[in-house]
Design an enzyme around this catalytic site. Structure first.
Site, PDB file in Angstrom:
ATOM      1  N   ILE A  29     -14.387   7.863  10.211  1.00 23.23           N
ATOM      2  CA  ILE A  29     -13.628   6.909  11.041  1.00 23.23           C
ATOM      3  C   ILE A  29     -14.412   6.669  12.335  1.00 23.23           C
ATOM      4  CG2 ILE A  29     -11.537   6.702  12.477  1.00 23.23           C
ATOM      5  CD1 ILE A  29     -10.014   8.134  10.183  1.00 23.23           C
ATOM      6  N   PHE A  68     -10.264   7.715   5.555  1.00 20.95           N
ATOM      7  CA  PHE A  68      -9.235   8.683   5.930  1.00 20.95           C
ATOM      8  C   PHE A  68      -9.915   9.995   6.315  1.00 20.95           C
ATOM      9  CE2 PHE A  68      -5.210   6.852   3.620  1.00 20.95           C
ATOM     10  CZ  PHE A  68      -5.269   5.740   4.448  1.00 20.95           C
ATOM     11  N   TYR A  72       0.814  -1.219   0.000  1.00 20.12           N
ATOM     12  CA  TYR A  72       0.000   0.000   0.000  1.00 20.12           C
ATOM     13  C   TYR A  72       0.856   1.282   0.000  1.00 20.12           C
ATOM     14  CZ  TYR A  72      -3.815  -3.190   1.447  1.00 20.12           C
ATOM     15  OH  TYR A  72      -4.731  -4.215   1.545  1.00 20.12           O
ATOM     16  N   TRP A  99      -9.612  -0.396 -10.301  1.00 17.65           N
ATOM     17  CA  TRP A  99      -9.553  -1.787  -9.828  1.00 17.65           C
ATOM     18  C   TRP A  99     -10.884  -2.334  -9.333  1.00 17.65           C
ATOM     19  CZ3 TRP A  99     -10.352  -2.583  -4.450  1.00 17.65           C
ATOM     20  CH2 TRP A  99     -10.262  -1.432  -3.653  1.00 17.65           C
TER      21      TRP A  99
HETATM   22  N1  LIG Z   1      -6.673  -8.546   0.993  1.00 15.77           N
HETATM   23  C1  LIG Z   1      -7.080  -7.899  -0.070  1.00 15.77           C
HETATM   24  O1  LIG Z   1      -6.919  -8.374  -1.213  1.00 15.77           O
HETATM   25  C2  LIG Z   1      -7.766  -6.573   0.088  1.00 15.77           C
HETATM   26  C3  LIG Z   1      -8.472  -6.022  -0.994  1.00 15.77           C
HETATM   27  C4  LIG Z   1      -9.142  -4.814  -0.811  1.00 15.77           C
HETATM   28  C5  LIG Z   1      -9.083  -4.175   0.415  1.00 15.77           C
HETATM   29  N2  LIG Z   1      -8.358  -4.701   1.458  1.00 15.77           N
HETATM   30  C6  LIG Z   1      -8.308  -4.033   2.783  1.00 15.77           C
HETATM   31  O2  LIG Z   1      -9.655  -3.735   3.176  1.00 15.77           O
HETATM   32  C7  LIG Z   1      -9.771  -2.342   3.451  1.00 15.77           C
HETATM   33  C8  LIG Z   1     -11.185  -1.851   3.170  1.00 15.77           C
HETATM   34  O3  LIG Z   1     -11.584  -2.102   1.849  1.00 15.77           O
HETATM   35  P1  LIG Z   1     -11.744  -0.946   0.754  1.00 15.77           P
HETATM   36  O4  LIG Z   1     -10.777   0.130   1.051  1.00 15.77           O
HETATM   37  O5  LIG Z   1     -11.703  -1.602  -0.580  1.00 15.77           O
HETATM   38  O6  LIG Z   1     -13.225  -0.422   0.888  1.00 15.77           O
HETATM   39  P2  LIG Z   1     -14.307  -0.040   1.987  1.00 15.77           P
HETATM   40  O7  LIG Z   1     -13.744  -0.009   3.342  1.00 15.77           O
HETATM   41  O8  LIG Z   1     -15.485  -0.897   1.697  1.00 15.77           O
HETATM   42  O9  LIG Z   1     -14.718   1.428   1.510  1.00 15.77           O
HETATM   43  C9  LIG Z   1     -13.851   2.491   1.562  1.00 15.77           C
HETATM   44  C10 LIG Z   1     -14.531   3.683   0.901  1.00 15.77           C
HETATM   45  O10 LIG Z   1     -15.708   4.052   1.625  1.00 15.77           O
HETATM   46  C11 LIG Z   1     -15.598   5.417   2.067  1.00 15.77           C
HETATM   47  N3  LIG Z   1     -16.213   5.448   3.409  1.00 15.77           N
HETATM   48  C12 LIG Z   1     -15.659   5.030   4.574  1.00 15.77           C
HETATM   49  N4  LIG Z   1     -16.537   5.163   5.578  1.00 15.77           N
HETATM   50  C13 LIG Z   1     -17.678   5.669   5.051  1.00 15.77           C
HETATM   51  C14 LIG Z   1     -18.927   6.014   5.594  1.00 15.77           C
HETATM   52  N5  LIG Z   1     -19.185   5.869   6.887  1.00 15.77           N
HETATM   53  N6  LIG Z   1     -19.863   6.536   4.752  1.00 15.77           N
HETATM   54  C15 LIG Z   1     -19.608   6.692   3.440  1.00 15.77           C
HETATM   55  N7  LIG Z   1     -18.440   6.362   2.857  1.00 15.77           N
HETATM   56  C16 LIG Z   1     -17.470   5.852   3.663  1.00 15.77           C
HETATM   57  C17 LIG Z   1     -14.123   5.733   2.062  1.00 15.77           C
HETATM   58  O11 LIG Z   1     -13.906   7.102   1.834  1.00 15.77           O
HETATM   59  P3  LIG Z   1     -13.189   8.078   2.929  1.00 15.77           P
HETATM   60  O12 LIG Z   1     -11.811   7.545   3.168  1.00 15.77           O
HETATM   61  O13 LIG Z   1     -13.218   9.403   2.240  1.00 15.77           O
HETATM   62  O14 LIG Z   1     -14.062   8.037   4.159  1.00 15.77           O
HETATM   63  C18 LIG Z   1     -13.631   4.898   0.873  1.00 15.77           C
HETATM   64  O15 LIG Z   1     -13.877   5.570  -0.349  1.00 15.77           O
HETATM   65  C19 LIG Z   1      -8.684  -1.717   2.560  1.00 15.77           C
HETATM   66  O16 LIG Z   1      -8.391  -0.403   2.913  1.00 15.77           O
HETATM   67  C20 LIG Z   1      -7.559  -2.701   2.791  1.00 15.77           C
HETATM   68  O17 LIG Z   1      -6.955  -2.452   4.056  1.00 15.77           O
HETATM   69  C21 LIG Z   1      -7.728  -5.892   1.300  1.00 15.77           C
END
Ligand SMILES: NC(=O)c1ccc[n+]([C@@H]2O[C@H](COP(=O)([O-])OP(=O)(O)OC[C@H]3O[C@@H](n4cnc5c(N)ncnc54)[C@H](OP(=O)(O)O)[C@@H]3O)[C@@H](O)[C@H]2O)c1
Length: 326
Positions: free
Chosen positions: A280, A275, A58, A230
């Site tokens: 958060i 972020f 990352y 992606w």
């Molecule tokens: N192992 C793997 O292959 C893999 C793959 C994908 C992800 N991951 C991990 O999983 C984590 C989470 O998945 P993700 O980042 O894909 O997506 P997610 O957590 O489902 O969604 C993140 C998105 O939602 C927004 N958000 C957060 N809280 C919110 C709320 N309360 N209301 C509205 N929008 C909100 C964020 O924007 P803001 O930041 O502006 O709030 C961001 O754009 C990643 O960061 C990573 O650590 C792992």
């Protein structure tokens, strides 16, 4: 499961435990300001998060380490209060690369151990320092790995005290069984980190994992950032879902909080990424209400079986995990 229990943790099969909510930290480096990740990890620790999900891949793992170390220095938390999950990337699966790669993560974090270290994907790419290796024609350079040998190298890292618990990510049932049935297996995977949310509820993989004492950690629990570079955008935005939003009034909770509560209430850990300090905080405020059995069933019924994170560019990789039903 009693979610009011101390710190909202799930016991892991190796005797450790994992806080049921973690902060995701993946953010497209091209779209993210320097320091945003560190500020978010600090804000998260301040509001009560104790689990941080990150990866060397990352490109912000140094910021995660800086934030954790600052909060320890301030006396806000002790190292043992924090649960950090790091990941072994696809180009580092050769057994002799495993320990140096984990040591690199520890050096970047400036920590002595990680709490959980997971094989990020079963699909190996050409070993080396180029994270996304392609040939001169732009064709992906795959690698035939031996996941069992990689696992044994991880077991040695646990024995050396560099990591407390071992897990995997994006593994299907066959790939989990490959490890579970490995002759001489010393440590079982405690967790499988996979996409999981109301539009992709993973009923079969969840059942299989529960039967084998493997905790599911739900990535993209809010339906991803919908970054077209992606994310498969053929499924509509999860947080606009009519049913999730219909519960807003009853609970004075947002669709995001309902989606997170759905998973934690069925024993699935969640790692929402934000972020933004307000979001958060919002994402952590899911312990003061519970969904009824009927609401849980209705949310389960939203399942569309469509992944946001399909990784189709690697769909002809011999270990592509998503051709199998689960
Ligand atoms: N192992 C793997 O292959 C893999 C793959 C994908 C992800 N991951 C991990 O999983 C984590 C989470 O998945 P993700 O980042 O894909 O997506 P997610 O957590 O489902 O969604 C993140 C998105 O939602 C927004 N958000 C957060 N809280 C919110 C709320 N309360 N209301 C509205 N929008 C909100 C964020 O924007 P803001 O930041 O502006 O709030 C961001 O754009 C990643 O960061 C990573 O650590 C792992």
């Amino acid at each position: 499961m009693d979610l009011s229990a101390a710190n909202h943790r799930i016991p892991l099969s190796d005797g450790n435990s994992i806080p049921i909510i973690g902060l995701g930290t993946y953010s497209d480096p091209k779209l993210t300001m320097k320091g945003a990740c560190a500020a978010s990890v600090k804000a998260a620790i301040d509001v009560g998060y104790r689990h941080i999900d990150g990866a060397y891949l990352y490109q912000n793992e140094h910021e995660v380490g800086e934030a954790i170390r600052q909060k320890i220095a301030e006396g806000k938390v002790r190292r043992e209060d924090i649960f950090y999950c790091g990941k072994l990337w696809a180009t580092k699966q050769e057994p002799e690369m495993v320990r140096p790669t984990l040591e690199k993560t520890l050096q970047v974090l400036q920590l002595d151990y990680v709490d959980l270290y997971i094989i990020e994907t079963p699909m190996a790419l050409k070993p080396g320092d180029e994270p996304y290796p392609k040939d001169e024609n732009g064709k992906w350079l795959y690698h035939k790995s031996n996941l069992c040998a990689t696992w044994e190298a991880l077991e040695a890292c646990k024995d050396a005290g560099l990591v407390k618990s071992l897990g995997v990510s994006n593994f299907n049932r066959r790939q989990l069984e490959l490890i579970l049935n490995k002759p001489g297996l010393k440590y079982k995977p405690v967790s499988n980190q996979v996409e999981c949310h109301p539009y992709f509820t993973q009923p079969k993989l969840l059942k299989f994992c529960q039967e084998h004492d493997i905790t599911i950690i739900a990535y993209s629990p809010l339906g991803t950032s919908r970054n077209p570079s992606w994310v498969n955008l053929s499924s509509p935005p999860l947080l606009k879902d009519a049913y999730l939003n219909s519960l807003r009034k009853k609970y004075t909770k947002t669709a995001a909080q309902i989606a997170l509560r759905f998973n934690i209430q069925r024993g699935v850990a969640v790692i929402p990424k934000s972020f933004n300090p307000e979001r958060i905080k919002e994402n952590f405020q899911v312990f003061d209400f519970s969904l009824t059995e009927e609401e849980m069933k209705n949310i389960e019924g939203l399942n569309r079986n469509v992944r946001f994170v399909e990784m189709l560019m690697w769909s002809d990789h011999p270990e592509y995990p998503f051709h199998d039903e689960y």
